[in-house]
Every structure is written in structure tokens, then in C-alpha cells.
Design a protein around this motif. Structure first.
Motif, PDB file in Angstrom:
ATOM      1  N   VAL A   1       3.833   1.526  -1.515  1.00 32.22           N
ATOM      2  CA  VAL A   1       4.282   1.672  -2.891  1.00 32.22           C
ATOM      3  C   VAL A   1       3.155   2.241  -3.750  1.00 32.22           C
ATOM      4  CG1 VAL A   1       5.144   0.438  -4.926  1.00 32.22           C
ATOM      5  CG2 VAL A   1       5.897  -0.245  -2.650  1.00 32.22           C
ATOM      6  N   MET A   2       1.930   1.734  -3.490  1.00 35.64           N
ATOM      7  CA  MET A   2       0.787   2.186  -4.275  1.00 35.64           C
ATOM      8  C   MET A   2       0.523   3.671  -4.087  1.00 35.64           C
ATOM      9  SD  MET A   2      -1.969  -0.828  -4.009  1.00 35.64           S
ATOM     10  CE  MET A   2      -1.812  -2.333  -4.926  1.00 35.64           C
ATOM     11  N   SER A   3       0.562   4.131  -2.831  1.00 37.09           N
ATOM     12  CA  SER A   3       0.255   5.544  -2.635  1.00 37.09           C
ATOM     13  C   SER A   3       1.427   6.420  -3.069  1.00 37.09           C
ATOM     14  CB  SER A   3      -0.162   5.841  -1.198  1.00 37.09           C
ATOM     15  OG  SER A   3       0.532   5.032  -0.293  1.00 37.09           O
TER      16      SER A   3
ATOM     17  N   SER B   1       3.077   5.834  -5.949  1.00 36.56           N
ATOM     18  CA  SER B   1       3.231   5.818  -7.403  1.00 36.56           C
ATOM     19  C   SER B   1       2.740   7.099  -8.087  1.00 36.56           C
ATOM     20  CB  SER B   1       2.532   4.592  -7.994  1.00 36.56           C
ATOM     21  OG  SER B   1       1.166   4.622  -7.673  1.00 36.56           O
ATOM     22  N   VAL B   2       1.648   7.661  -7.574  1.00 40.13           N
ATOM     23  CA  VAL B   2       1.129   8.875  -8.204  1.00 40.13           C
ATOM     24  C   VAL B   2       2.016  10.100  -7.942  1.00 40.13           C
ATOM     25  CG1 VAL B   2      -0.814  10.478  -8.282  1.00 40.13           C
ATOM     26  CG2 VAL B   2      -1.237   8.028  -8.403  1.00 40.13           C
TER      27      VAL B   2
ATOM     28  N   SER C   1       0.827  -1.208   0.000  1.00 36.33           N
ATOM     29  CA  SER C   1       0.000   0.000   0.000  1.00 36.33           C
ATOM     30  C   SER C   1       0.865   1.263   0.000  1.00 36.33           C
ATOM     31  CB  SER C   1      -0.951  -0.001   1.196  1.00 36.33           C
ATOM     32  OG  SER C   1      -0.224   0.164   2.389  1.00 36.33           O
TER      33      SER C   1
END
Lengths: 193, 173
Positions: B5-7, B9-10, B3
Motif C-alpha cells: 500500500v505504501m509503495s 500511494s505515490v 508495504s
């Protein structure tokens, strides 16, 4: 399409509501929906504005120009009959890049130009060439680096992590893209030209 | 870990784009404004579509029609492991982009944007395209005789995308 779907939705809903006594709910929903759509739009406007801005920054860089050249090599793999320096190749690469970057509104005009350029060299105008069919296919298989619309909607709905599904989207997009290309390659016949 | 890494990426993507533009000494903010302004006209264009479709689709939902249809197809979908809640979205996805936005928003409100259903819907929305609309725009109403083949393969792709979105959240949630 929507000229058919929209009236059917409304007609069926009201008839069903009359039969099952949900007409008062339907009445309320009309006014509630208009109100909630307005507030959604305000949030959507902000997010869309920001992302379109960011994408335009990228579009104006030299880095983007270099990417365009690399993409034209990939084009060769998918489209057999497209020559490297042709008009078709240029429009196709612009279309693919715009799609990747989520610039849908830049992708569509470029895509239409690419289709026109390919149709010009098409011998039998009653049939699309295999390349034209493949081109439509890659446009129906959505591939975006940042799926802006979904992130915008999620943010407007108060998500804790609006971009939380971005990896999932990438995986699904890539698998669907490759499958569709392979299907098209085998299913579309060369004789269609 | 995932999570985080996911947040990241943007913001990283924005960092990447802005720093390239800055390094190349482009008029970064001017370019930003130009792009941002262009989105306003798009938004005004889709606004009437949204109002019209949101109202019609909510009528469909509130009257009970949508539930009726979903209940019919629920066993079929359950059999292949797809939750019936996403059915309205799955049916509309290839037909109309704006009504997909409308339905997806409604469903995410109903089940929670960060719920299992909400996340599947977000994934489907981001990874599939408005097939029939795209085909009709790109052929521009010309009556090519092999148009059916393109639509068939593209729809197979949509179905695959929906199934895969569901399976992926079953594995990776």
C-alpha cells in the motif's frame, strides 16, 4: 540565525580537531563533502523538477478550485474572526492548500500576504491577533500529502522504498497539527488583540 | 501488505492528479513543464546554502564535536526512549531547514537509509517544520510582543513530532 550558528560550528570544529588530533580528517572532509554535495544535487534536481511539475498540473485544474472553496469552510473552524469572502480568507486557503500539496514556495508568499491582510485589521500593532498567531502555528506544523524533499533525498541515497514512511509521516503530522491547534486555542489569549 | 500500500500511494497520487487534469482537458504537459522549470531557480537558490552547511556540519561530525555532544545527551534521550543517533537532527530541526537536510542525509548515509534510524529520521523530517525560520519569515522581523508564545507552542509541537516518530516506528516497524 545561521550567521551565528555557521561560524560557531566551524570555529568549534577546528579548535576541537586541533586538540584531539582529528585535523587531517577535517581537511579531507572539506573536499569530500563538496564532491558528494554536487552528486546529491544532481539527483535532487531531477526529483524536485518532476514533483514541482506534477503539483503545477494539479494547481491548474478546476478540481483544485473546488478544493479551495471547501478549505475556506475549514478556515472558519480555526480562525474565528476571518470572514468567508475576505482577502484574508482567500490568502489563507491558498497558503493551506499549497502546504498540503508540498508547494512550499507557493505557500510562503501567500502566507505573507495573509499576515499583512490580517495585520491591516489589527487594532494594536504591538501584538499579533489570535488569528495571526494561529496562522503562524499551522505553518510551523508541517502538513503535506507528499513529503517531496524526504522522498527525493531517500531516492538519491538508494533507498529500496523511498516513500515507505509516508503513512508514518501522515499520522505524526496530523497528531502534531491537532495538538498544536488545541494548545494555541487555549494558550493564546483573546486579549492579545 | 502495508508495504505494498505504501509503495502504491505515490504512483496513485500521480495517477489521480494527471487523470483529473487530462479529464478537464487542460494543457497537462505544458503545466507540468511550467512547474518543473520553476524548481530550477529554487534549487539554484538553496545550492550555496547546502554547500556551506554540508561542509560546516561535516567538520562538526568528523572532528568529533558532534559525538561529544551526543554522548552527553544520550542518557537523557535513552531515558525517554529516543535513540541518541537522531539527536543532531532533533537539535537542528527547528533552526534551519537546509542544515536539517544536510544532517539527515549524513545520518541516513551513516546508518543506512532503510534502517530503523534512517526511517525515524525520514519521518521526523517529513512531519516537522523549520519553526524558527517560519516564525521569522511570517512576522517579517516585526517586534510583536506575543511572538514568544507562538514559538513556545510551535516548539512543543516539534518535540511531540520527534517523540511520536520514534514511538510509531517502535510499534509499526
Amino acid at each position: 540565525m545561521l550567521n551565528l550558528v555557521w561560524p560557531i560550528f566551524i570555529i568549534i570544529s577546528i579548535i576541537y580537531a586541533c586538540l584531539f588530533g582529528t585535523l587531517p580528517k577535517v581537511n579531507d572532509s572539506i573536499f569530500d563533502t563538496i564532491e558528494s554535495t554536487m552528486s546529491l544535487l544532481f539527483t535532487l534536481a531531477g526529483t524536485m523538477c518532476f514533483w514541482s511539475g506534477i503539483m503545477n498540473v494539479l494547481e491548474k485544474t478546476d478540481f483544485f478550485l473546488k478544493m479551495r472553496k471547501k478549505i475556506s469552510k475549514v478556515i472558519k473552524i480555526i480562525f474565528r474572526d476571518i470572514e468567508n469572502d475576505s482577502k484574508e480568507s482567500e490568502f489563507i486557503s491558498l497558503n493551506i492548500l499549497s502546504n498540503l500539496l508540498g508547494l512550499g514556495n507557493a505557500a510562503t508568499p501567500m502566507g505573507i500576504k495573509a499576515m499583512d491582510a490580517m495585520d491591516e485589521k489589527n487594532k494594536n500593532k504591538n501584538y499579533m491577533t489570535k488569528d495571526m498567531m494561529m496562522f503562524i502555528l499551522i505553518n510551523t506544523a508541517s502538513i503535506q500529502i507528499i513529503p517531496t524533499t524526504v522522498i527525493a533525498i531517500r531516492a538519491s541515497l538508494g533507498s529500496k522504498n523511498p516513500s515507505g514512511m509516508i503513512f508514518h509521516i501522515w499520522i505524526v503530522s496530523i497528531v502534531v497539527f491537532i495538538s498544536v491547534i488545541l494548545l494555541g486555542k487555549t494558550f493564546f489569549k483573546k486579549e492579545d488583540n | 501488505m502495508i508495504s505494498t500500500v505504501m509503495s502504491a500511494s505515490v504512483p496513485l497520487m500521480i495517477f489521480f492528479i494527471v487523470s483529473i487534469s487530462f479529464k478537464e482537458k487542460k494543457k497537462t504537459f505544458e503545466n507540468f513543464l511550467e512547474g518543473a522549470k520553476s524548481s530550477i531557480s529554487i534549487l539554484l537558490e538553496i545550492f550555496p546554502t547546502l554547500i556551506g552547511l554540508f561542509v560546516a556540519i561535516n567538520m562538526l561530525r568528523v572532528s568529533g564535536v558532534l559525538n561529544f555532544i551526543v554522548n552527553i545527551f544520550m542518557p537523557v534521550f535513552a531515558f525517554i526512549g529516543v535513540p541518541g543517533e537522531i539527536l543532531p537532527m532533533a537539535i537542528l530541526r527547528p533552526i534551519s531547514g537546509s542544515s536539517t537536510v544536510a544532517v539527515a542525509t549524513e545520518l541516513m548515509k551513516q546508518y543506512g537509509v532503510d534502517s530503523y534510524i534512517g526511517l525515524i529520521i525520514s519521518t521526523i523530517m517529513g512531519s516537522t517544520e523549520t519553526t524558527l525560520y517560519t516564525v521569522s519569515v511570517y512576522t517579517r522581523g516585526k517586534n510583536y510582543k506575543n511572538i514568544g508564545r507562538v514559538i513556545t507552542v510551535a516548539l512543543i509541537g516539534d518535540i511531540l513530532g520527534i517523540l511520536l516518530s520514534v514511538k510509531l516506528w517502535n510499534i509499526m516497524s
